[in-house]
Design a protein around this motif. Sequence first.
Motif, short mmCIF file in Angstrom:
data_model
loop_
_atom_site.label_atom_id
_atom_site.label_comp_id
_atom_site.label_asym_id
_atom_site.label_seq_id
_atom_site.Cartn_x
_atom_site.Cartn_y
_atom_site.Cartn_z
N GLU A 43 4.30 -2.62 -37.40
CA GLU A 43 3.51 -2.93 -36.21
C GLU A 43 3.80 -1.95 -35.09
O GLU A 43 2.88 -1.50 -34.38
N LEU A 44 5.05 -1.60 -34.90
CA LEU A 44 5.40 -0.69 -33.81
C LEU A 44 5.00 0.74 -34.11
O LEU A 44 4.89 1.55 -33.18
N ASN A 45 4.79 1.08 -35.39
CA ASN A 45 4.37 2.44 -35.73
C ASN A 45 2.86 2.63 -35.61
O ASN A 45 2.36 3.75 -35.73
N PRO A 53 2.76 -9.87 -31.30
CA PRO A 53 3.16 -9.72 -32.71
C PRO A 53 2.38 -10.66 -33.62
O PRO A 53 1.99 -11.76 -33.23
N GLU A 54 2.16 -10.21 -34.85
CA GLU A 54 1.48 -11.04 -35.83
C GLU A 54 2.36 -12.21 -36.27
O GLU A 54 1.88 -13.25 -36.68
N GLY A 55 3.63 -12.03 -36.20
CA GLY A 55 4.59 -13.08 -36.53
C GLY A 55 5.94 -12.72 -35.93
O GLY A 55 6.15 -11.59 -35.46
N ILE A 56 6.84 -13.67 -35.93
CA ILE A 56 8.17 -13.43 -35.37
C ILE A 56 9.07 -12.88 -36.47
O ILE A 56 9.36 -13.57 -37.46
N ASP A 57 9.51 -11.66 -36.34
CA ASP A 57 10.40 -11.01 -37.29
C ASP A 57 11.71 -10.69 -36.57
O ASP A 57 11.73 -9.94 -35.59
#
Length: 277
Positions: A43-45, A53-57
């Motif tokens: 996601e950050l790239n 965020p799409e989900g909590i990682d």
Amino acid sequence: MKRHGVKRFRLPSKWHLVLLPMSVVTVLPFVWMILSSVMTQGELNRFPPPFWPEGIDLGGYRTVLNGSNFPRWFLNSVIVSGAIVLAQLALCSLAGYAFARIRFTGSRITLVLVIATALIPFQLTVIPTFLIFNKVGLTDTLGALIVPQLSSAVGIFLMTSFFQSFPRELEEAARIDGCSRYGVFFKVVLPVARPALAALAVITFITAWNDLFWPVVAINSDANYTVQVGLTSFQGQHRADWPAIMAGTVLTTLPVLGVFLFGQRRFVQALTGAVKG
């Protein structure tokens, strides 16, 4: 007839309309930092990266806490920053009181010279400082990070300005009651100087905690890293672990935010010159 229990609705002032957008702009980077710390590397790239965020990682936090020496770096920063704060509170308050109350030959010139040292960038003195510390065997130790900041021109100036605004009548009354100069300082002056001491503690802690340049020069071993130096280890030449960097930045920012929120009231009092008993 007055109506009790009825709250009047107050329209926001024009200053609120100015401060609200500024507050949003100020808080937005912190919100983005927290959100990006729970994103994945993929996601950050992306370009542009998603705001939400799409989900909590929590992979970044696991890498920081379990896959690195971050707890040791955090402890090192606490030790270094705490020692510097205590040293500056003691030395700068003593020096500030001496400049404000004790008249000796060349006192004003000495104060001007001390304040003038604040204009000298540390980068100009880093080489001789490193050579001296290397000669005495302090390099690659936490002592190398503490000793150069035991006192500061800004701290001495702040305490001198506060003590100059302190009413002399209280000190004279204590001297009449039989207090020595040290007794007056510790029993009368210091308790009233809490706002200035709090302001000095906040400024010193933030400066020491965020210092990166000198620790990079003076520290070589991983065990003696501070959090600021440790965070740079997550960024390599060709690849950066952005979730770990953001997670470490969140954990590193929390102490600074906590110290400022805890001492903000007295910090403002000191900067406005308030003296309260």
